[in-house]
Design a protein around this motif. Sequence first.
Motif, PDB file in Angstrom:
ATOM      1  N   PHE A   1     -11.523 -60.660 -79.965  1.00  0.00           N
ATOM      2  CA  PHE A   1     -11.545 -59.751 -78.955  1.00  0.00           C
ATOM      3  C   PHE A   1     -10.854 -60.400 -77.561  1.00  0.00           C
ATOM      4  O   PHE A   1     -10.252 -59.518 -76.749  1.00  0.00           O
ATOM      5  CB  PHE A   1     -13.078 -59.492 -78.482  1.00  0.00           C
ATOM      6  CG  PHE A   1     -13.290 -58.522 -77.436  1.00  0.00           C
ATOM      7  CD1 PHE A   1     -13.150 -57.145 -77.540  1.00  0.00           C
ATOM      8  CD2 PHE A   1     -13.675 -59.136 -75.936  1.00  0.00           C
ATOM      9  CE1 PHE A   1     -13.204 -56.322 -76.189  1.00  0.00           C
ATOM     10  CE2 PHE A   1     -13.709 -58.420 -74.956  1.00  0.00           C
ATOM     11  CZ  PHE A   1     -13.569 -57.011 -75.035  1.00  0.00           C
ATOM     12  N   PHE A   2     -11.145 -61.442 -77.383  1.00  0.00           N
ATOM     13  CA  PHE A   2     -10.439 -62.150 -76.254  1.00  0.00           C
ATOM     14  C   PHE A   2      -8.886 -62.389 -76.393  1.00  0.00           C
ATOM     15  O   PHE A   2      -8.323 -62.428 -75.481  1.00  0.00           O
ATOM     16  CB  PHE A   2     -11.168 -63.703 -76.027  1.00  0.00           C
ATOM     17  CG  PHE A   2     -12.809 -63.551 -75.812  1.00  0.00           C
ATOM     18  CD1 PHE A   2     -13.180 -63.251 -74.475  1.00  0.00           C
ATOM     19  CD2 PHE A   2     -13.489 -63.949 -76.636  1.00  0.00           C
ATOM     20  CE1 PHE A   2     -14.399 -63.139 -74.423  1.00  0.00           C
ATOM     21  CE2 PHE A   2     -14.947 -63.885 -76.631  1.00  0.00           C
ATOM     22  CZ  PHE A   2     -15.182 -63.513 -75.170  1.00  0.00           C
ATOM     23  N   LEU A   3      -8.630 -62.548 -77.713  1.00  0.00           N
ATOM     24  CA  LEU A   3      -7.018 -62.734 -77.987  1.00  0.00           C
ATOM     25  C   LEU A   3      -6.455 -61.157 -77.993  1.00  0.00           C
ATOM     26  O   LEU A   3      -5.327 -61.088 -77.350  1.00  0.00           O
ATOM     27  CB  LEU A   3      -7.000 -63.097 -79.607  1.00  0.00           C
ATOM     28  CG  LEU A   3      -5.509 -63.373 -79.914  1.00  0.00           C
ATOM     29  CD1 LEU A   3      -4.865 -64.375 -78.925  1.00  0.00           C
ATOM     30  CD2 LEU A   3      -5.498 -63.923 -81.393  1.00  0.00           C
ATOM     31  N   PHE A   4      -6.982 -60.109 -78.619  1.00  0.00           N
ATOM     32  CA  PHE A   4      -6.202 -58.758 -78.615  1.00  0.00           C
ATOM     33  C   PHE A   4      -6.995 -57.703 -77.819  1.00  0.00           C
ATOM     34  O   PHE A   4      -6.345 -56.665 -77.577  1.00  0.00           O
ATOM     35  CB  PHE A   4      -6.319 -58.418 -80.118  1.00  0.00           C
ATOM     36  CG  PHE A   4      -5.522 -58.954 -81.063  1.00  0.00           C
ATOM     37  CD1 PHE A   4      -4.332 -59.426 -80.889  1.00  0.00           C
ATOM     38  CD2 PHE A   4      -6.309 -59.726 -82.228  1.00  0.00           C
ATOM     39  CE1 PHE A   4      -3.496 -60.380 -81.702  1.00  0.00           C
ATOM     40  CE2 PHE A   4      -5.641 -60.636 -83.113  1.00  0.00           C
ATOM     41  CZ  PHE A   4      -4.295 -60.834 -82.788  1.00  0.00           C
ATOM     42  N   HIS A   5      -8.019 -58.146 -77.052  1.00  0.00           N
ATOM     43  CA  HIS A   5      -8.933 -57.328 -76.170  1.00  0.00           C
ATOM     44  C   HIS A   5      -9.436 -55.756 -76.820  1.00  0.00           C
ATOM     45  O   HIS A   5      -8.980 -54.805 -76.284  1.00  0.00           O
ATOM     46  CB  HIS A   5      -8.029 -57.133 -75.026  1.00  0.00           C
ATOM     47  CG  HIS A   5      -7.887 -58.326 -74.204  1.00  0.00           C
ATOM     48  ND1 HIS A   5      -8.783 -58.897 -73.529  1.00  0.00           N
ATOM     49  CD2 HIS A   5      -6.660 -58.991 -73.698  1.00  0.00           C
ATOM     50  CE1 HIS A   5      -8.217 -60.139 -73.015  1.00  0.00           C
ATOM     51  NE2 HIS A   5      -6.899 -60.273 -73.140  1.00  0.00           N
ATOM     52  N   SER A   6      -9.559 -56.004 -78.246  1.00  0.00           N
ATOM     53  CA  SER A   6      -9.818 -54.889 -78.968  1.00  0.00           C
ATOM     54  C   SER A   6     -11.066 -54.985 -79.941  1.00  0.00           C
ATOM     55  O   SER A   6     -11.151 -56.048 -80.668  1.00  0.00           O
ATOM     56  CB  SER A   6      -8.606 -54.802 -79.662  1.00  0.00           C
ATOM     57  OG  SER A   6      -8.812 -53.622 -80.648  1.00  0.00           O
ATOM     58  N   VAL A   7     -12.087 -54.067 -79.618  1.00  0.00           N
ATOM     59  CA  VAL A   7     -13.169 -53.949 -80.395  1.00  0.00           C
ATOM     60  C   VAL A   7     -12.882 -53.457 -81.560  1.00  0.00           C
ATOM     61  O   VAL A   7     -13.355 -53.898 -82.877  1.00  0.00           O
ATOM     62  CB  VAL A   7     -14.307 -53.054 -79.611  1.00  0.00           C
ATOM     63  CG1 VAL A   7     -15.438 -52.929 -80.802  1.00  0.00           C
ATOM     64  CG2 VAL A   7     -14.795 -53.416 -78.282  1.00  0.00           C
ATOM     65  N   GLU A   8     -11.808 -52.726 -81.947  1.00  0.00           N
ATOM     66  CA  GLU A   8     -11.403 -52.338 -83.072  1.00  0.00           C
ATOM     67  C   GLU A   8     -11.168 -53.584 -84.100  1.00  0.00           C
ATOM     68  O   GLU A   8     -11.435 -53.366 -85.221  1.00  0.00           O
ATOM     69  CB  GLU A   8     -10.157 -51.294 -83.008  1.00  0.00           C
ATOM     70  CG  GLU A   8      -9.756 -50.737 -84.340  1.00  0.00           C
ATOM     71  CD  GLU A   8      -8.782 -49.521 -84.103  1.00  0.00           C
ATOM     72  OE1 GLU A   8      -7.499 -50.373 -84.320  1.00  0.00           O
ATOM     73  OE2 GLU A   8      -8.761 -48.392 -83.731  1.00  0.00           O
ATOM     74  N   ASN A   9     -10.186 -54.398 -83.457  1.00  0.00           N
ATOM     75  CA  ASN A   9      -9.763 -55.361 -84.310  1.00  0.00           C
ATOM     76  C   ASN A   9     -10.920 -56.311 -84.894  1.00  0.00           C
ATOM     77  O   ASN A   9     -10.999 -56.811 -85.839  1.00  0.00           O
ATOM     78  CB  ASN A   9      -8.699 -56.508 -83.409  1.00  0.00           C
ATOM     79  CG  ASN A   9      -7.492 -56.026 -83.730  1.00  0.00           C
ATOM     80  OD1 ASN A   9      -6.995 -54.784 -83.816  1.00  0.00           O
ATOM     81  ND2 ASN A   9      -6.503 -56.952 -83.886  1.00  0.00           N
ATOM     82  N   MET A  10     -11.848 -56.397 -83.918  1.00  0.00           N
ATOM     83  CA  MET A  10     -13.061 -57.074 -84.176  1.00  0.00           C
ATOM     84  C   MET A  10     -13.790 -56.627 -85.318  1.00  0.00           C
ATOM     85  O   MET A  10     -14.151 -57.202 -86.411  1.00  0.00           O
ATOM     86  CB  MET A  10     -14.028 -57.464 -83.133  1.00  0.00           C
ATOM     87  CG  MET A  10     -14.984 -58.412 -83.270  1.00  0.00           C
ATOM     88  SD  MET A  10     -15.937 -58.941 -81.456  1.00  0.00           S
ATOM     89  CE  MET A  10     -16.430 -57.054 -81.294  1.00  0.00           C
ATOM     90  N   VAL A  11     -13.940 -55.441 -85.457  1.00  0.00           N
ATOM     91  CA  VAL A  11     -14.651 -54.447 -86.525  1.00  0.00           C
ATOM     92  C   VAL A  11     -13.951 -54.775 -88.006  1.00  0.00           C
ATOM     93  O   VAL A  11     -14.501 -54.942 -88.628  1.00  0.00           O
ATOM     94  CB  VAL A  11     -14.612 -53.044 -85.874  1.00  0.00           C
ATOM     95  CG1 VAL A  11     -15.288 -52.170 -87.391  1.00  0.00           C
ATOM     96  CG2 VAL A  11     -15.714 -52.752 -84.796  1.00  0.00           C
ATOM     97  N   TYR A  12     -12.492 -54.580 -87.706  1.00  0.00           N
ATOM     98  CA  TYR A  12     -11.517 -54.775 -88.914  1.00  0.00           C
ATOM     99  C   TYR A  12     -12.013 -56.216 -89.489  1.00  0.00           C
ATOM    100  O   TYR A  12     -11.899 -56.324 -90.527  1.00  0.00           O
ATOM    101  CB  TYR A  12     -10.303 -54.713 -88.592  1.00  0.00           C
ATOM    102  CG  TYR A  12      -9.762 -53.129 -88.913  1.00  0.00           C
ATOM    103  CD1 TYR A  12      -9.857 -52.531 -89.916  1.00  0.00           C
ATOM    104  CD2 TYR A  12      -9.079 -52.524 -87.569  1.00  0.00           C
ATOM    105  CE1 TYR A  12      -9.440 -51.260 -89.933  1.00  0.00           C
ATOM    106  CE2 TYR A  12      -8.864 -51.207 -87.585  1.00  0.00           C
ATOM    107  CZ  TYR A  12      -8.809 -50.596 -88.880  1.00  0.00           C
ATOM    108  OH  TYR A  12      -8.404 -49.298 -88.914  1.00  0.00           O
ATOM    109  N   GLY A  13     -12.055 -57.307 -88.535  1.00  0.00           N
ATOM    110  CA  GLY A  13     -12.410 -58.562 -89.001  1.00  0.00           C
ATOM    111  C   GLY A  13     -13.777 -58.808 -89.912  1.00  0.00           C
ATOM    112  O   GLY A  13     -13.683 -59.163 -90.813  1.00  0.00           O
TER     113      GLY A  13
END
Length: 286
Positions: A168-180
């Motif tokens: 989240f701190f790298l891409f500022h995206s909750v979506e990316n975190m969920v994908y992870g």
Amino acid sequence: MNLNSYLKGTQSWIFLTIGLAISAVGWAGFIIPARIIGGGVAGIATVLHYSMGLDIGLMVLVMNAVLILIAIKVVGASFGVRTLYGVAVFSAFLSFIGHFVTEPMLTEKFMSTLTGSILAGTGAGIVFINGGSTGGTDIIAMIIRKYKNITLGRLLLYVDTVIISSSFFLFHSVENMVYGLVTMAIFAYTVDVVISGTKQTVQVFIFSKKYKELSHHIIHDARRGVTLLQGQGGYSGEEVNVLMVIARKNESHMLLRLIKTVDPDAFITMGSVMGVYGQGFDTIRG
């Protein structure tokens, strides 16, 4: 060492290498190019790659080497050759594939997540079955468990959650975190499916008048142990001899063919067994 042992050993190393290659394709071909931060050392290496431009394979190798040195000092030199081989070869595969694959092989992010997770989990499962490891959070867990009384599954979940949350701190995206998080869930499930698929066990009861001949063939041809049970027919009152055999599920067809060859009239029941421990099967773990 006889020829059969040599061939089995060679086959195991071949499958270990194939598993490492499949896992690396899942990570470097689909998950990492899609900017998805998974768990483990590969996840940390992905963060460093996108934040500092460092080579992922090299970072995986360096971090695992440091972890192994720390673990040797803390818990002793309990690492086998296969673990060291797995760490080195997996890192090399990541670097090699990452050099040629800069964009995800699939444009749809969810499909990259799904495909990459299944490949990475399948490869990791094959690696574990053949006694190898890619290092990473397994080593971190080994170190922490030396001082803290916590289950391995819970510990790995905590470590991976922290790593994935950093996206989240790298891409500022909750979506990316969920994908992870989805990536690690599919990865863990696939590993379990691959491992349990090779360990499924069946229990076979054989009612036959040719029980002595069957017992001989099962022991010497099928290479499985046999237990002779004394029984009595509930209706007829006649004494019957029953053979009980425990075997891997993938051996059941061969066992049935053998029984049919010796006694086509044998009465057979077969059922799945949740767990079999000792005597050539799984080891009881405390």
